[in-house]
Design a protein around this motif. Sequence first.
Motif, mmCIF file in Angstrom:
data_model
loop_
_atom_site.group_PDB
_atom_site.id
_atom_site.type_symbol
_atom_site.label_atom_id
_atom_site.label_comp_id
_atom_site.label_asym_id
_atom_site.label_seq_id
_atom_site.Cartn_x
_atom_site.Cartn_y
_atom_site.Cartn_z
ATOM 1 N N ASP A 125 -4.948 28.669 -18.595
ATOM 2 C CA ASP A 125 -6.268 28.234 -18.881
ATOM 3 C C ASP A 125 -6.440 28.545 -20.489
ATOM 4 O OD1 ASP A 125 -6.875 29.326 -16.058
ATOM 5 O OD2 ASP A 125 -8.261 27.739 -16.549
ATOM 6 N N PHE A 174 -5.236 23.729 -18.145
ATOM 7 C CA PHE A 174 -6.154 23.539 -17.493
ATOM 8 C C PHE A 174 -7.656 23.497 -17.971
ATOM 9 C CE2 PHE A 174 -3.391 24.349 -14.041
ATOM 10 C CZ PHE A 174 -3.140 25.627 -14.035
ATOM 11 N N ARG A 188 -20.846 29.549 -16.227
ATOM 12 C CA ARG A 188 -19.973 28.849 -16.953
ATOM 13 C C ARG A 188 -20.477 27.440 -18.013
ATOM 14 N NH1 ARG A 188 -14.933 27.770 -13.019
ATOM 15 N NH2 ARG A 188 -13.804 27.687 -15.132
ATOM 16 N N LYS A 226 -11.560 18.978 -15.726
ATOM 17 C CA LYS A 226 -12.259 19.825 -14.396
ATOM 18 C C LYS A 226 -13.694 20.253 -14.764
ATOM 19 C CE LYS A 226 -11.148 24.347 -16.370
ATOM 20 N NZ LYS A 226 -10.454 25.596 -16.515
ATOM 21 N N HIS A 227 -14.242 20.526 -13.784
ATOM 22 C CA HIS A 227 -13.864 20.452 -12.369
ATOM 23 C C HIS A 227 -14.709 19.322 -11.434
ATOM 24 C CE1 HIS A 227 -14.309 24.523 -13.924
ATOM 25 N NE2 HIS A 227 -12.978 24.858 -13.335
ATOM 26 N N MET A 270 -8.716 18.848 -11.932
ATOM 27 C CA MET A 270 -8.947 19.897 -11.023
ATOM 28 C C MET A 270 -10.275 19.727 -10.377
ATOM 29 S SD MET A 270 -9.104 24.069 -11.850
ATOM 30 C CE MET A 270 -7.324 24.039 -12.535
ATOM 31 N N TYR A 273 -14.764 24.018 -6.857
ATOM 32 C CA TYR A 273 -15.076 24.786 -5.984
ATOM 33 C C TYR A 273 -16.316 24.415 -5.355
ATOM 34 C CZ TYR A 273 -12.005 28.722 -7.463
ATOM 35 O OH TYR A 273 -10.923 29.606 -7.887
ATOM 36 N N ASP A 305 -8.514 24.017 -7.307
ATOM 37 C CA ASP A 305 -8.807 25.425 -7.930
ATOM 38 C C ASP A 305 -8.017 26.550 -7.117
ATOM 39 O OD1 ASP A 305 -11.633 25.904 -9.886
ATOM 40 O OD2 ASP A 305 -9.870 27.010 -9.760
ATOM 41 N N TRP A 306 -8.032 27.598 -7.891
ATOM 42 C CA TRP A 306 -7.625 28.910 -7.342
ATOM 43 C C TRP A 306 -8.202 29.225 -6.056
ATOM 44 C CZ3 TRP A 306 -4.698 32.949 -10.228
ATOM 45 C CH2 TRP A 306 -4.630 33.884 -9.647
ATOM 46 N N GLU A 502 -17.417 32.562 -15.209
ATOM 47 C CA GLU A 502 -17.497 31.975 -14.003
ATOM 48 C C GLU A 502 -18.806 32.617 -13.312
ATOM 49 O OE1 GLU A 502 -12.587 31.540 -13.075
ATOM 50 O OE2 GLU A 502 -13.909 30.846 -11.479
HETATM 51 C C1 GLC Z 1 -10.555 29.501 -11.771
HETATM 52 C C2 GLC Z 1 -11.392 28.635 -12.423
HETATM 53 C C3 GLC Z 1 -10.462 27.379 -12.876
HETATM 54 C C4 GLC Z 1 -9.232 27.899 -13.566
HETATM 55 C C5 GLC Z 1 -8.445 28.440 -12.249
HETATM 56 C C6 GLC Z 1 -7.100 29.012 -12.819
HETATM 57 O O1 GLC Z 1 -11.164 30.182 -10.948
HETATM 58 O O2 GLC Z 1 -12.284 27.941 -11.535
HETATM 59 O O3 GLC Z 1 -11.426 26.828 -14.330
HETATM 60 O O4 GLC Z 1 -8.576 26.948 -14.347
HETATM 61 O O5 GLC Z 1 -9.098 29.440 -11.673
HETATM 62 O O6 GLC Z 1 -7.162 30.043 -13.442
#
Ligand code: GLC
Length: 610
Positions: A125, A174, A188, A226-227, A270, A273, A305-306, A502
Amino acid sequence: MTRHHRVRRPLSLALLLVAVTALAVPGPATAASFPYQDPTLPVATRVADLLARMTLDEKIGQMTQAERGSVTQADLTTYRLGSILSGGGSAPTPNTPTAWADMYDGFQRAALATPLAIPMIYGVDAVHGHNNVSGATIFPHNIGLGATRDPALVQQIGQAVAEEVSGTGVDWDFAPCLCVARNDRWGRTYESFGETPDLPSDMSTLVTGLQGATLGGPTSVLATAKHYLGDGGTTGGDDQGDTQLTEAELRAVHLPPFQAAVQRGVGSVMISYSSWNGVKLHGNQYLITTVLKGELGFTGFVVSDWNGIDQIDGAGGFTAAEVTAAVNAGIDMVMVPSAWKTFISTLRAEVQNGHVPLSRIDDANRRILTKKFELGLFERPYTDRSLTPTVGNAAHRALARQAVRESQVLLKNAGGVLPLARDNNKIFVAGKNADNIGNQSGGWTISWQGSSGNITPGTTILQGIRTAVGPTTTITYNQRGTGIDRTYRAAIAVVGETPYAEGQGDRTGSMSLDREDLRTISTLRNAGVPVIVVLVSGRPLDIATELPAWNALLASWLPGTEGAGVADVLFGAGPTGKLPMTWMNAVSQQPINAGDGQVPLFAQGYGLTY
Ligand code: GLC
């Protein structure tokens, strides 16, 4: 890992000939021994040849992205992993550009130590500079870049970030977040270029800055829009919440920036969520496959996403059904930071039992491999060390300072108190954000959440002020304003928010200044000195009640490491920034956006100059 029997697939005659010919030459791949290793061939041909040689496990490996802290180099080789990422703040020790490059090359060497030698792609990121790396140039967060109304500048920033990212080996960013933040309560909001789709659409120039006009340049880094879709439109600004809109509203407000990014050739997208009308995006085949890949013609690859697939059924962890739902919805690569072994075995089982068609696996691999070929990873898999010294270099910091200048929005200037004289002056500086690199950089800086303090090399706003004035001017600093008296000609209060990222940044209650800031400003006011408030925040705050007592107000957003850009404006550079977001009159107005009929304190687009 045992090599599984090759799952039969319909081969075109040409491909069959290639496969038969090439397979006649068994043994480990050597330089250009196979068509896919020949850079003179069209990418599609190379992809087809490589795909035909891959086992199911190799294909599933390409679709798996693990976090660097949960995988060893040996794992990469054994499980044929296609991608590694650094989560926010996940850095090697020491956290230096060279250590990053060494880490990257180590993982890459492991990836290439496989029969087909498919290079891995490494994602980070880098959302306002290469922000995980100590010493990197930290640019203003997107909300400030939206205030510049300068897409060309944003493209230059993308290019600079690409140089620094490439200098550490990393080849995938990202970014940009093309979210349209509709409720400033959202944690965000600062990752959004603006509350209306025109601004993120215009600033999709960041994609071209990162990738280059075409992928494959010496500093090309794969960008990520994203997102997808509607992350900034959730009810209440609830991070990862529910975007309750008709399809027409969703398309009108949130889709245009992705159309712009796709038109610019963005390499990856990406998934958000969030949900759309109660359905998690990570399982939404209509929006991902029918709309993004079909209607918009997106030919890159889609990444989750993660642990995003865990949320599809609302319960923790992921099930086979969620893996199948996500992959069949059109997700090509799954960001499964630690449970990647379980993901691999689950997806393999879901293919073998027919729940996930092999055609979907092949489509995902074609998309991923196409970007790897286009990036030049097969020819240049390792770090270009000539780029490593670009990290935090003077040219990038000068560009960042320009961006800070252009992002400043002057909201009030009673009596023309600004600009301040550089000479023969006596100025008192106060506020918790005046001398704090961490606070002026915000979230996603060195760590995921960011933090206060001297966290990385840069220039604080106070240091910028001190440098801006001549020897005949006195600058006094005290964080709380202690010591001010009426001999001072002006007081600057640098206040606002401390770092967050976030959901931890969601503000469900008050959006006012905190008690310390209010006290500091009051101390300055009580000395009878004109007060200039510099607001360092990730969003508009609820300040209408206090504003009449302030002589001037400058919205600085989250400027990053080059705080001198704020001083440039305070001492003369005419502010040109315009509000990317409507500024509330009261927190009860949230969400408040252009055209919604509410009366704001300041409208989107407002900004004074001198
Ligand atoms: C985070 C974020 C996303 C980021 C990803 C990897 O939770 O939502 O924007 O790219 O995880 O770190």
